[in-house]
Design a protein around this motif. Sequence first.
Motif: not given
Length: 375
Positions: A114-124, A126-132, A163-167
């Motif tokens: 919300g402040e335009g600051l960097p934060s890794p992607a999160l997923r609940r 990993l079967s989601e198609a976008s979780a590459s 939770d699953f966090q982008e590496f």
Amino acid sequence: MSEIEEILIVGASTRAAAFSAIRAGFRPRCLDLFADADLADHAPVVRFDPDRDADGLERLADSLGCESWMFTGSMEARPDLVERLSRVGRRLGNGPEVLRRVRDPWQVSDVLRGEGLPSPALRRDLSEASASGRWLRKSRVRAGGLGVAWAEPGRDAPDDAHDFQEFLEGPTFSGLFIAASGRARLIGAARQFLGAPDAPFLYRGGIAPWGLSEATDAELGRIGEALAGAFGLVGLFGVDFILNAGRPWVVEVNPRYTASVELFELSSGRVLLRDHVRACVEGELVEELGPSRRAPVVGKRVVYARCPVRFPKVEVPRWSVDAPFATPPIADVPQEGTRIEPGEPILSVLATAETSDECLAQLDAQERGWLDRLG
């Protein structure tokens, strides 16, 4: 703040915070998982395992008789225990509701993005198609890197405790802040080192201060301000981040006294715990921390056992009022005869040098020396 004379410190390892308290003029009493020899030499300490001794927490706290208390590492993952202790005495730090919110990576990510600051992607899930790409599976109920592992898509089922966090590729750092009244000030950044046998993300030590670019420092300062304002953080807190493409990507918030506080105190000669208590009690934020009285970097390395160890008799460094900022060669020293299993911490080695490379070389040599000595 002047009426505080004794502070109860609760956590997995309280030795560093206890020594900070002594430097600040307080008398510490500790509930600690290890009750190491160097801690016991300087403060009353009772062994406390949050998993096994939780039922007796209030009784143990009452037995040490402190009206004010604070917590160190691992307790941020137990807001239930923090809530119970908050009914026993004055808390010098963040409360249970703050812990529950700031330990939620989704809330942290929302604030930062919300402040335009960097934060890794999160997923609940990993079967989601976008979780590459590569992902980490992170626990909400464990701390210190113990609950972090490589995610295995297709095998790791979603649950409420993880939770699953982008590496992200890049070196790992920790920013140290102090907060009060919705504001935060950056104290500095420490380079972090991770990895122990069978625990690739376990905290292994750090070096501070570690110079970053002005742009990174500025963005890190914005991160601290955003988190303090959104969550109402108070006192000392840490932000673990990955430096990727010159930007600090926040992977975790540690809302308490962190392992790097000791390094900054020993390097700068400033008693940061005194500033912490002032922030918690009076709601005042030190406007300027001032220049360091000396320039060296200070490093700490946790030495983990490679095989079963029976700790021998060693000379335990003594803290001296005449040299409160002297860096001991070893710390977190077990009691003689302590049985240490593979993968468990043996002790910490410390070093002071003019450069980070020299400091790292000293830590490497000291670690090798202890591992060769103990097998």
